[in-house]
Design a protein around this motif. Structure first.
Motif, PDB file in Angstrom:
ATOM      1  N   MET A   1       0.854  -1.195   0.000  1.00 38.10           N
ATOM      2  CA  MET A   1       0.000   0.000   0.000  1.00 38.10           C
ATOM      3  C   MET A   1       0.890   1.245   0.000  1.00 38.10           C
ATOM      4  N   THR A   2       0.488   2.249  -0.757  1.00 39.66           N
ATOM      5  CA  THR A   2       1.265   3.480  -0.866  1.00 39.66           C
ATOM      6  C   THR A   2       0.649   4.574   0.007  1.00 39.66           C
ATOM      7  N   ILE A   3       1.500   5.263   0.742  1.00 42.98           N
ATOM      8  CA  ILE A   3       1.059   6.413   1.538  1.00 42.98           C
ATOM      9  C   ILE A   3       0.949   7.607   0.601  1.00 42.98           C
ATOM     10  N   PHE A  35       1.415   5.145   9.883  1.00 42.64           N
ATOM     11  CA  PHE A  35       2.145   4.512   8.785  1.00 42.64           C
ATOM     12  C   PHE A  35       2.600   3.134   9.249  1.00 42.64           C
ATOM     13  N   GLN A  36       2.344   2.112   8.444  1.00 43.22           N
ATOM     14  CA  GLN A  36       2.615   0.735   8.825  1.00 43.22           C
ATOM     15  C   GLN A  36       3.865   0.205   8.135  1.00 43.22           C
ATOM     16  N   GLU A  39       4.731  -0.269   4.076  1.00 44.81           N
ATOM     17  CA  GLU A  39       4.024   0.673   3.206  1.00 44.81           C
ATOM     18  C   GLU A  39       5.027   1.528   2.427  1.00 44.81           C
ATOM     19  N   ARG A  40       4.633   1.885   1.226  1.00 48.29           N
ATOM     20  CA  ARG A  40       5.498   2.650   0.330  1.00 48.29           C
ATOM     21  C   ARG A  40       5.298   4.142   0.573  1.00 48.29           C
TER      22      ARG A  40
END
Length: 491
Positions: A1-3, A35-36, A39-40
């Protein structure tokens, strides 16, 4: 998943560069769980466009985050939250509360007494005419060389002084400089084992009080005198004798027969600035030997006694070991440094070292080594010279303004230093005067705090020039004189 870049906003609170603020925002996002791991991150180009900053600024922030293991770089794929980055706590934090179900009046073994401190506004720097004592003037401090010395102390060569727990030992470079350069200026000769680094003069005085005083012992102090000393002595529960000073400092003939410790500011009496003449110093030492009491000499401002050549310290004349000498870098460098020292006979110094170890081991090694470099490389002497010249100009301007407006000094004016002890007309409460002056952007320091609260006169005040430019002194004194005249008229 992207931030998404749009989810990252910079804190509007001033402080730090853009690079540091970006880094802080990402770290906060990771630590809060927003933010995990895995993650991108947004591309440096996209985030730079969103924040309105240069791409290189974002790239540098990302690089720092990689070095700290918050992010990992994966070739052309971009930056990702590291799999080993810290995680948010898995439990829910309760909102802060001040639970008060415990009867603390029963559990507290000792209550700390309230003391009237020196009255000044919290943000006195925002006032146009701050006659505030003991604060650093940023225009006189050598920021560049201090920073260079701090960086040098952070280097690999000094890694041990920065990181090791030295237990009771102090930085040998700082001790050696004090022993070879600072103390000889006061006529004092001391071995390394006789010198102890403290967290300012207040800490040194506390060590002395803890080791020398009990509920059954008596301490003599000067009146008016240093407010912090009374606070320390109250904690020892000793009996306190107050000795009124005159224009030559503390009169030895006023000392009672049965004191155990005398605390005195011989070279520059606080707050009157009186300098004790040699005849009184010799008599004081004679009495100390004859009556077997200890003298704690607080030499807090000797570097700034520029009007006349400084007299030798009382410690330099002490042949019997009755004097403990306390020095400080708070006035000559900056008060936030919290660095001082005491010089004492070996037996006392050993006990003070052991007591200090139970509380704080030693002052931070990095601070000690930075100060050692600053002193030994000649920056300290250059700063003292710069301060003395500036203070001479300011003192001249203040003397002229005081004389022009016919204000009344309450202490001698020939010893230098950084302040004047003043007397307002009888019936004027300088606490009320100070409050009215705040509205006119003038800050003075009421003198009540320097006396026993039960008997403190209300018409003394202190005017300092360490934190005010020379060209602002005359206008500020004019406002002060006008407000005093209005107070007299109201009476």
């Amino acid at each position: 998943m992207t931030i998404h870049a749009q989810s990252i906003h910079l804190d509007t609170t001033p402080g730090g560069t853009l690079q540091h603020r970006i880094k802080r925002r990402v770290v906060d996002g990771i630590l809060s769980g927003e933010f995990q791991r895995g993650e991108r991150m947004p591309s440096s180009r996209a985030l730079a466009r969103h924040l309105g900053v240069s791409r290189i600024t974002v790239t540098f922030a990302y690089t720092d985050l990689v070095a700290d293991d918050y992010l990992v770089a994966r070739g052309r794929s971009g930056y990702f939250i590291s799999q080993t980055a810290p995680v948010a706590p898995s439990f829910d934090l309760k909102p802060p509360t001040d639970a008060n179900r415990v009867d603390w009046t029963r559990h507290l073994a000792r209550r700390v007494q309230d003391h009237a401190g020196i009255d000044r506004p919290r943000h006195w720097q925002n006032y146009k005419y701050p006659f505030v004592y003991g604060q650093a003037d940023p225009t006189l401090f050598d920021h560049r060389n201090w920073r260079q010395c701090a960086l040098q102390a952070l280097g690999q060569r000094d890694f041990d002084s920065l990181t090791m727990d030295h237990y009771e030992r102090d930085d040998p470079q700082l001790i050696e400089y004090i022993r070879r350069n600072i103390l000889p200026r006061r006529g004092i000769s001391a071995a390394p084992e006789n010198i102890l680094i403290t967290m300012g003069a207040q800490n040194a005085i506390w060590l002395c009080a803890q080791l020398l005083l009990t509920q059954r012992r008596r301490a003599a102090i000067e009146t008016p005198g240093y407010p912090g000393l009374r606070q320390i002595l109250d904690q020892t529960r000793c009996k306190t004798v107050r000795i009124d000073v005159d224009d030559q400092g503390l009169p030895p003939d006023r000392l009672p027969e049965d004191i155990d410790v005398l605390f005195t500011t011989v070279s520059h009496q606080c707050p009157t600035n009186a300098t004790m003449p040699m005849s009184r110093r010799k008599e004081l030492l004679r009495l100390a030997q004859e009556r077997e009491f200890i003298i704690v000499e607080d030499d807090y401002e000797f570097e700034l006694a520029f009007q006349t050549a400084p007299s030798p310290a009382l410690k330099s004349m002490d042949d019997a070991g009755n004097v403990i000498y306390v020095g400080s870098f708070s006035k000559s460098l900056f008060p936030g440094l919290r660095l001082g020292f005491l010089v004492a006979p070996t037996v006392f110094a050993q006990e003070a070292r052991k007591l200090r170890t139970t509380v704080l081991r030693h002052p931070p090694g990095h601070i000690q080594r930075t100060a050692a470099y600053f002193l030994s490389l000649g920056h300290y002497d250059a700063q003292i010279n710069r301060m003395q010249k500036a203070y001479q100009r300011r003192r001249k301007a203040m003397i002229a303004a005081i004389e022009e407006h016919e204000l009344t000094p309450a202490g001698p004016a020939e010893t230098g230093g950084s302040c004047f002890w003043m007397r307002a007309p009888e019936g004027i409460d300088t606490r009320d005067l100070a409050q009215r002056l705040y509205a006119r952007s003038v800050v003075i320091e009421p003198g009540e705090a320097f006396y026993d609260p039960a008997t403190a006169p209300r018409h003394f005040y202190r005017l300092a020039y360490s934190s005010i430019d020379a060209d602002r002194i005359a206008p500020g004194i004019s406002i002060l004189a006008d407000e005093i005249a209005r107070s007299v008229f109201r009476k």
